[in-house]
Every structure is written in C-alpha cells, then in structure tokens.
Design a protein around this motif. Structure first.
Motif, PDB file in Angstrom:
ATOM      1  N   UNK A 108     -78.999   9.936  20.903  1.00 59.75           N
ATOM      2  CA  UNK A 108     -79.837  10.815  21.192  1.00 59.75           C
ATOM      3  C   UNK A 108     -80.181  11.328  19.681  1.00 59.75           C
ATOM      4  N   UNK A 109     -81.451  12.105  19.561  1.00 61.62           N
ATOM      5  CA  UNK A 109     -81.628  12.967  18.314  1.00 61.62           C
ATOM      6  C   UNK A 109     -82.666  13.948  18.671  1.00 61.62           C
ATOM      7  N   UNK A 110     -82.586  15.037  18.159  1.00 61.07           N
ATOM      8  CA  UNK A 110     -83.757  16.168  17.949  1.00 61.07           C
ATOM      9  C   UNK A 110     -84.313  16.076  16.599  1.00 61.07           C
ATOM     10  N   UNK A 111     -85.583  16.279  16.847  1.00 66.08           N
ATOM     11  CA  UNK A 111     -86.385  16.116  15.527  1.00 66.08           C
ATOM     12  C   UNK A 111     -87.610  16.999  15.706  1.00 66.08           C
ATOM     13  N   UNK A 112     -88.143  17.428  14.419  1.00 67.92           N
ATOM     14  CA  UNK A 112     -89.366  18.198  14.332  1.00 67.92           C
ATOM     15  C   UNK A 112     -90.607  17.069  14.388  1.00 67.92           C
ATOM     16  N   UNK A 113     -91.394  17.084  15.117  1.00 67.94           N
ATOM     17  CA  UNK A 113     -92.681  16.048  15.151  1.00 67.94           C
ATOM     18  C   UNK A 113     -93.813  16.789  15.016  1.00 67.94           C
ATOM     19  N   UNK A 114     -94.890  16.620  14.549  1.00 69.17           N
ATOM     20  CA  UNK A 114     -96.237  16.894  14.584  1.00 69.17           C
ATOM     21  C   UNK A 114     -96.757  16.454  16.137  1.00 69.17           C
ATOM     22  N   UNK A 115     -97.506  17.419  16.565  1.00 73.12           N
ATOM     23  CA  UNK A 115     -98.067  17.507  17.915  1.00 73.12           C
ATOM     24  C   UNK A 115     -98.949  16.257  18.171  1.00 73.12           C
ATOM     25  N   UNK A 116     -99.593  15.947  17.115  1.00 75.23           N
ATOM     26  CA  UNK A 116    -100.653  14.765  17.333  1.00 75.23           C
ATOM     27  C   UNK A 116    -100.039  13.514  17.665  1.00 75.23           C
ATOM     28  N   UNK A 117     -98.878  13.320  16.834  1.00 75.14           N
ATOM     29  CA  UNK A 117     -98.269  11.896  16.775  1.00 75.14           C
ATOM     30  C   UNK A 117     -96.899  12.009  17.586  1.00 75.14           C
ATOM     31  N   UNK A 118     -96.648  13.139  18.305  1.00 76.89           N
ATOM     32  CA  UNK A 118     -95.140  13.294  18.902  1.00 76.89           C
ATOM     33  C   UNK A 118     -94.865  12.338  19.901  1.00 76.89           C
ATOM     34  N   UNK A 119     -95.715  12.129  20.713  1.00 74.29           N
ATOM     35  CA  UNK A 119     -95.534  11.193  22.066  1.00 74.29           C
ATOM     36  C   UNK A 119     -95.224   9.880  21.289  1.00 74.29           C
ATOM     37  N   UNK A 120     -96.061   9.152  20.484  1.00 72.43           N
ATOM     38  CA  UNK A 120     -95.876   8.239  19.781  1.00 72.43           C
ATOM     39  C   UNK A 120     -94.676   7.848  18.902  1.00 72.43           C
ATOM     40  N   UNK A 121     -94.136   8.749  18.214  1.00 74.41           N
ATOM     41  CA  UNK A 121     -92.984   8.738  17.528  1.00 74.41           C
ATOM     42  C   UNK A 121     -91.908   8.790  18.202  1.00 74.41           C
ATOM     43  N   UNK A 122     -92.029   9.349  19.274  1.00 72.78           N
ATOM     44  CA  UNK A 122     -90.677   9.767  20.209  1.00 72.78           C
ATOM     45  C   UNK A 122     -90.528   8.578  20.859  1.00 72.78           C
TER      46      UNK A 122
END
Length: 146
Positions: A108-122
């Motif tokens: 698992x991981x916790x990470x800060x993601x930009x809202x625009x690409x969060x779903x794709x990167x996650x």
C-alpha cells in the motif's frame, strides 16, 4: 489531496521466505517488473538507509527506507524522487503468515495527488503493486523449481 492505494495477494509461500526477499536492500530488480538493473544502495547501515532503483524506461526511484521490521515483516519506504506526478509517497509492504505455508501480502501507499489526475495515477500505482505481488509469487515459485 492524500490518496491511499492498496493491492493484496495470497501467496502460497512461507512468510519467512517472502520476507527474506522483500527486506533486502538489493535484488529488487530480480522480482519486481520494470526495474532494469541492480539497485544502488546508499548508506545501508544508516538510520534511514537509501537506495536508487533504475526503471526500464530510464526513470530513477530514490528511496529512503523508513522501517524494516523483522517481527511484523513490514517494510516502509519513502520515495523522494520519481517520475510520477505524486508527492509525499510513503509505501508499505507487509507480509502476514496465514498458515499452511502461505502468506497474505499487502502493498500500500499514501501519496499526494493532483485532483485532475488522481484516479488515473492511483489506478496505475495499484496496477504496479498488483504486478509486483504477482511477480514476487512467480519469483518464489520459479526459484523453488530450479
């Protein structure tokens, strides 16, 4: 915004054997797909050992190892530099013994993601972890046969 990603897999390999592979500072490229050569280990004996992993596409992951706990078979790392659009990445691999020579592995991981690409990167990172767990299982299956 902080996101949590997680992949799990039951692997028919003893937890002690899996842990010996995961806890190592070197050899990640032997079982994790996408790495092209041996990890470069820096300050292995420090309070926060570091390593650099070279990816097949030329990217470099610069990691600090935050925890290698033999009792709980937990490996925690921070990725300080990487090619992904994520910040403050902290990953955890935990191996739990489920009996009969099997293990339940969580990555698992916790990470800060930009809202625009969060779903794709996650989704991409989850897929990378799933592939890593499948490869860890195959590595142990293949090494038992050889």
């Amino acid at each position: 915004m902080t996101h949590h990603v997680k992949a799990t897999r039951e692997i028919p390999v003893a937890s002690a054997d899996l842990w010996q592979t995961v806890r190592q500072m070197t050899g990640v490229e032997d079982w994790y797909p996408g790495l092209s050569r041996e990890s470069e280990v820096l300050e292995e004996d420090g309070t926060e050992p570091r390593r650099n992993c070279l990816m097949q596409d030329g990217g470099v992951l610069k990691e600090r190892i935050l925890l290698r706990d033999d009792l709980t078979r937990t490996f925690v790392y921070a990725i300080d530099s990487h090619p992904l659009p994520a910040k403050n990445v902290v990953g955890t691999i935990r191996i739990d013994d489920i009996g009969d020579g099997g293990s339940h592995v969580t990555w698992s991981a916790n990470m800060a993601l930009d809202l625009k690409s969060a779903d794709q990167i996650a989704a991409m990172v989850t897929g990378m972890y799933e592939a890593g767990l499948a490869s860890l299982e195959a590595y142990h299956r293949d090494s038992q046969v050889a």
